[in-house]
Design a protein around this motif. Structure first.
Motif, short mmCIF file in Angstrom:
data_model
loop_
_atom_site.label_atom_id
_atom_site.label_comp_id
_atom_site.label_asym_id
_atom_site.label_seq_id
_atom_site.Cartn_x
_atom_site.Cartn_y
_atom_site.Cartn_z
N LYS A 28 -5.57 -13.84 4.72
CA LYS A 28 -5.20 -14.40 6.02
C LYS A 28 -4.85 -13.31 7.03
CE LYS A 28 -4.72 -19.06 5.61
NZ LYS A 28 -5.10 -20.08 6.62
N GLY A 29 -4.87 -12.05 6.57
CA GLY A 29 -4.51 -10.94 7.45
C GLY A 29 -3.03 -10.65 7.50
N TYR A 30 -2.26 -11.21 6.56
CA TYR A 30 -0.82 -11.01 6.55
C TYR A 30 -0.45 -9.75 5.76
CZ TYR A 30 -0.64 -15.91 8.05
OH TYR A 30 -0.81 -17.08 8.72
N SER A 31 0.66 -9.13 6.16
CA SER A 31 1.21 -7.98 5.43
C SER A 31 2.19 -8.50 4.38
CB SER A 31 1.93 -7.04 6.40
OG SER A 31 2.61 -6.02 5.69
N VAL A 32 2.22 -7.83 3.24
CA VAL A 32 3.14 -8.21 2.16
C VAL A 32 3.97 -6.99 1.77
CG1 VAL A 32 3.38 -9.14 -0.17
CG2 VAL A 32 1.51 -9.93 1.30
N LEU A 33 5.29 -7.15 1.72
CA LEU A 33 6.20 -6.08 1.32
C LEU A 33 6.38 -6.07 -0.19
CD1 LEU A 33 9.00 -6.70 3.99
CD2 LEU A 33 7.40 -4.77 3.96
N LEU A 34 6.70 -4.88 -0.74
CA LEU A 34 7.06 -4.77 -2.14
C LEU A 34 8.58 -4.67 -2.22
CD1 LEU A 34 6.19 -4.48 -5.09
CD2 LEU A 34 6.12 -2.00 -4.76
N MET A 35 9.19 -5.64 -2.84
CA MET A 35 10.66 -5.68 -2.98
C MET A 35 10.98 -5.82 -4.46
SD MET A 35 11.61 -5.59 0.26
CE MET A 35 13.21 -6.25 0.62
N ASP A 36 10.91 -4.71 -5.20
CA ASP A 36 11.10 -4.76 -6.65
C ASP A 36 12.30 -3.95 -7.11
OD1 ASP A 36 10.11 -2.25 -6.10
OD2 ASP A 36 8.58 -2.27 -7.66
N GLY A 37 13.19 -3.59 -6.20
CA GLY A 37 14.38 -2.80 -6.56
C GLY A 37 15.50 -3.68 -7.07
N PRO A 38 16.51 -3.08 -7.73
CA PRO A 38 17.61 -3.86 -8.31
C PRO A 38 18.50 -4.55 -7.28
CG PRO A 38 18.08 -1.51 -8.46
CD PRO A 38 16.66 -1.63 -7.99
N LEU A 39 18.51 -4.04 -6.04
CA LEU A 39 19.38 -4.62 -5.02
C LEU A 39 18.59 -5.38 -3.94
CD1 LEU A 39 21.92 -1.69 -4.48
CD2 LEU A 39 22.19 -3.72 -5.89
N GLU A 42 0.82 -1.21 0.00
CA GLU A 42 0.00 0.00 0.00
C GLU A 42 0.85 1.27 0.00
OE1 GLU A 42 -2.47 -0.40 3.43
OE2 GLU A 42 -3.69 -1.99 2.55
N GLY A 43 2.17 1.09 -0.04
CA GLY A 43 3.07 2.23 -0.07
C GLY A 43 3.44 2.78 1.29
N LYS A 44 3.03 2.11 2.38
CA LYS A 44 3.41 2.55 3.71
C LYS A 44 4.85 2.14 4.00
CE LYS A 44 -1.30 2.30 5.58
NZ LYS A 44 -2.20 1.63 6.54
N LEU A 45 5.58 3.01 4.69
CA LEU A 45 7.00 2.79 4.96
C LEU A 45 7.23 2.52 6.45
CD1 LEU A 45 8.37 5.67 2.72
CD2 LEU A 45 8.55 3.25 2.25
N TYR A 46 8.09 1.55 6.72
CA TYR A 46 8.38 1.14 8.10
C TYR A 46 9.89 0.97 8.28
CZ TYR A 46 3.50 -0.50 7.70
OH TYR A 46 2.14 -0.60 7.46
N THR A 47 10.38 1.31 9.46
CA THR A 47 11.73 0.88 9.81
C THR A 47 11.66 -0.61 10.11
OG1 THR A 47 11.46 1.24 12.18
CG2 THR A 47 12.24 3.12 10.86
N ILE A 48 12.80 -1.24 10.20
CA ILE A 48 12.84 -2.67 10.47
C ILE A 48 12.15 -2.99 11.79
CG2 ILE A 48 14.39 -4.59 11.02
CD1 ILE A 48 16.33 -3.36 8.92
N GLU A 49 12.42 -2.19 12.81
CA GLU A 49 11.81 -2.44 14.12
C GLU A 49 10.30 -2.18 14.09
OE1 GLU A 49 13.09 -4.00 16.72
OE2 GLU A 49 14.76 -4.27 15.33
#
Length: 685
Positions: free
Chosen positions: A445-456, A400-407
């Motif tokens: 299932k109520g799970y969050s999914v990250l978008l990881m589409d960058g070159p690295l 959804e475009g929301k940004l989070y730190t790792i923690e």
């Protein structure tokens, strides 16, 4: 006084060495000669400040001119000039122990010999058949001196004709270098090497458009900015000043930079400069070698590896340090302690700036994250210290475009996405369109999914898995959702091995036959409401192949075929229906074959048991032949059974429809196969 003599070198081969050894860098002569003229001007200013020169400074300038008819280029200054004794000392005595040693020592680093050994003036012979010096010292009572040399150790030193303080260097351009007798060529070189020198550099006159053509005016054309932005204090500059300087550096760039870092260090080393984070619209725009290195405002190079950490070569801007020699080898940069201190300082300043922006203006930081992400990830992957600094502002983006730190993301997902073994599972997608079905199953299932589409991202994922305790990343389509985050023991598949073998052959008959792509049929009990057929790709092998595409050293994985799992949901009504139809229409034909296969299998196992009880050299040739014959008959019977099952699969439209639906859901159905699917769907309707 007139004098003839020999230049003080121990080998007469020094001039051919200069020409041959520096040929690929021969345009550097202009930088060296103009820099010398600037030095002469600044030395006079310093002497005046110290009270050692009482005369009028006048307008300290360096003038560059050329005469295409006479085939000369002249560099003139009004600096300290030279006496005859100083010409002898600084021009005629070159501190070399011999051309042979020189060539051997610097055979791999032709650039290092200029400047590093005081050869700046002698770079003029790279383009000249003859060089003249007309000079007059600032010292009271000094007489003008004329020096001339034709590119060999012979020179002439005699009274000169210059009436004013300063020096003219006149180059008589040789036939191989006449390209430099061009206004456009000289303008380009002056802009490249002399754009920010601290003394005005004059080249010709400013022009104006008049009567359909550009004509010279009476106003001198100054090509350089003697007070560039990096030489000023940050408090003296506005946002507009920084942006204007960015466009001065990169006039072809329309975009404004994201932000900048102004460096100003005087201990334990000297370093000034401005580094810009460029705006990146797409990853193809990333360009290295956009940082310009200067030494006291003299351009050195755009290849700053060794001075700037590799991941920061993606930045743009200027660095200026007199502590880095004008011409040095890469091995020098890699081993020099001072250069390492400068490199570490730059990396720390960049990390501190990013951290400050994140803490104080997080919304602005998030707006810029799409462009910043590749810099941050590259730094974290390349530099352990940078990883430690950046871990707190490295952001993860959900669908959804929301940004989070790792923690922050750990807090969000810990309660719902920890599996039965205590592993926190972070799901990700790298293509929202082709992985839509798998994403939908996860979010249901109520799970969050990250978008990881960058070159690295594929490398960043592997690094984070190593760093974070009990945390793993899995792509959302790499398995069924209940297996990706296993909460309980998996339900057992109720099908017998014979039923599984039958369904496997039926579906294999309709799966694509493609080069470098394999499909393997498996079974899971996913529940009546889950899809009848899923296609997944195992996380490990797929990730290795993705990394291989970015990392040449992993070519082994890149050459392996792509492997996909075709998961049949044994709980689904359509799978049960197919199995029922197979048992009704095919199994009656297979009854006798299955009985024969069962008997044949028992014979094979019995023969193998006999052989396994013996040592290899005790097994007779007749026993080996018998086992081989029995195994061949077994395989023949299996082949007949499989052929009947595959014929059923080929003739049953429902099998093709289920396979194509699964391929479509995984983004694998294209071209002719997609067209067939559409026609079949219409027929079924």
């Amino acid at each position: 006084m007139s004098k003839q003599g020999k230049i003080g070198v121990t080998s007469e081969n020094i001039f051919p060495v200069i020409k041959k050894f520096l040929y690929s860098e021969h345009d550097i002569f202009l930088r060296e000669l103009v820099s010398n003229a600037v030095d002469a001007s600044q030395k006079l200013r310093a002497l005046a400040s110290a009270g050692e020169y009482k005369g009028e400074l006048g307008e300290l300038q360096v003038r560059v001119s050329f005469d295409p008819e006479a085939k000369t280029i002249t560099i003139s200054d009004s600096g300290i000039g030279m006496t005859a004794e100083e010409v002898e000392k600084y021009i005629n005595q070159i501190a070399f122990s011999g051309a042979e040693e020189f060539l051997d020592k610097y055979k791999d680093d032709k650039v290092a010999i200029i400047g590093h050994f005081g050869l700046g003036f002698y770079s003029s012979f790279m383009v000249s058949s003859r060089v003249e010096i007309q000079t007059k010292s600032y010292k009271e009572g000094a007489e003008a001196v004329h020096w001339s040399c034709e590119g060999n150790p012979e020179y002439i030193l005699e009274p000169g004709s210059r009436s004013e303080r300063g020096t003219d260097i006149i180059l008589h351009i040789d036939s191989e270098s006449e390209e430099f007798l061009s206004k456009d060529r000289l303008t380009a070189l002056l802009n490249k090497y002399c754009k920010f020198l601290p003394i005005p550099i004059i080249f010709g006159k400013k022009q104006e458009w008049k009567d359909g053509a550009y004509v010279d005016t009476d106003q001198d054309n100054q090509i350089n900015d003697i007070h560039p932005a990096w030489t000023k204090k940050p408090s003296e500059l506005t946002k507009e000043d920084y942006i204007a300087f960015y466009h001065q550096l990169y006039p072809q760039t329309m975009e404004e930079p994201l932000f900048w870092i102004h460096l100003n260090v005087d201990y334990p080393f000297n370093l000034t400069g401005i580094l810009y984070f460029p705006k990146v619209k797409n990853q193809m725009e990333l360009q290295r070698n956009k940082i310009q290195l200067y030494a006291n405002q003299v351009f050195v190079t755009e290849e700053v590896e060794g001075i700037v950490p590799e991941y920061l070569t993606l930045l743009h801007g200027v660095l200026d340090s007199p502590d880095i020699p004008l011409n040095v080898s890469r091995s020098y940069l890699q081993s020099d302690a001072q250069v390492k201190k400068i490199s570490n300082h730059i990396a720390k300043k960049v990390a501190d700036k990013l951290d400050e922006l994140f803490r104080n203006e997080r919304s602005l930081f998030e707006e810029k994250w799409e462009s910043l992400k590749v810099f941050v990830q590259y730094g974290m992957l390349s530099d352990e210290k940078f990883y430690e600094r950046a871990a707190k502002f490295n952001l993860l983006t959900d669908l959804e475009g929301k940004l989070y730190t790792i923690e922050e993301y750990r807090t969000l997902t810990e309660s719902s996405q920890t599996d039965k073994d205590g592993q926190l599972v972070w799901l990700y997608a790298n293509d929202k369109e082709t992985q839509y079905s798998a994403i939908e199953r996860a979010t249901a299932k109520g799970y969050s999914v990250l978008l990881m589409d960058g070159p690295l991202d594929v490398h960043a994922i592997s690094q984070l898995e190593q760093k974070l305790e009990k945390t793993r990343f899995v792509r959302v389509d790499s398995d069924s959702i209940d297996k990706l985050i296993a909460k309980d023991e998996q339900r057992e598949v109720s099908l017998s091995s014979e039923e599984q073998q039958a369904l496997s052959q039926i579906f294999q008959a309709r799966l694509p036959r493609e080069e470098k792509r394999n499909y393997h049929v498996t079974f899971e009990a996913l529940g009546e409401d889950a899809d009848a057929v899923l296609i997944t790709q195992g996380e490990f092998m797929r990730r290795m192949q993705e990394m291989a595409r970015l990392q040449p050293g992993m070519n082994f994985y890149g050459e392996l075929p792509e492997g996909y799992n075709v998961v049949l949901n044994s709980d689904h009504a359509l799978i049960k229906r197919l199995l029922s139809e197979e048992q009704t229409s095919v199994e009656p034909k297979l009854g006798t074959l299955r009985e024969e296969l069962k008997a044949q299998t028992e014979l094979v196992e019995a023969a193998r048991t006999v052989q396994n009880a013996k040592k290899a050299d005790e097994v007779t040739a007749a026993e080996r032949e018998e086992l081989e014959s029995l195994s061949y008959k077994q395989a023949e019977l299996e082949g007949k059974i499989n052929s009947e099952l595959q014929r059923f699969g080929q003739e049953t439209a429902l099998v093709g429809q289920l396979v194509d639906l699964a391929l479509l859901g995984s983004g694998l159905l294209k071209g002719e196969a997609l067209a067939r699917f559409i026609r079949r769907s219409q027929e079924l309707l």
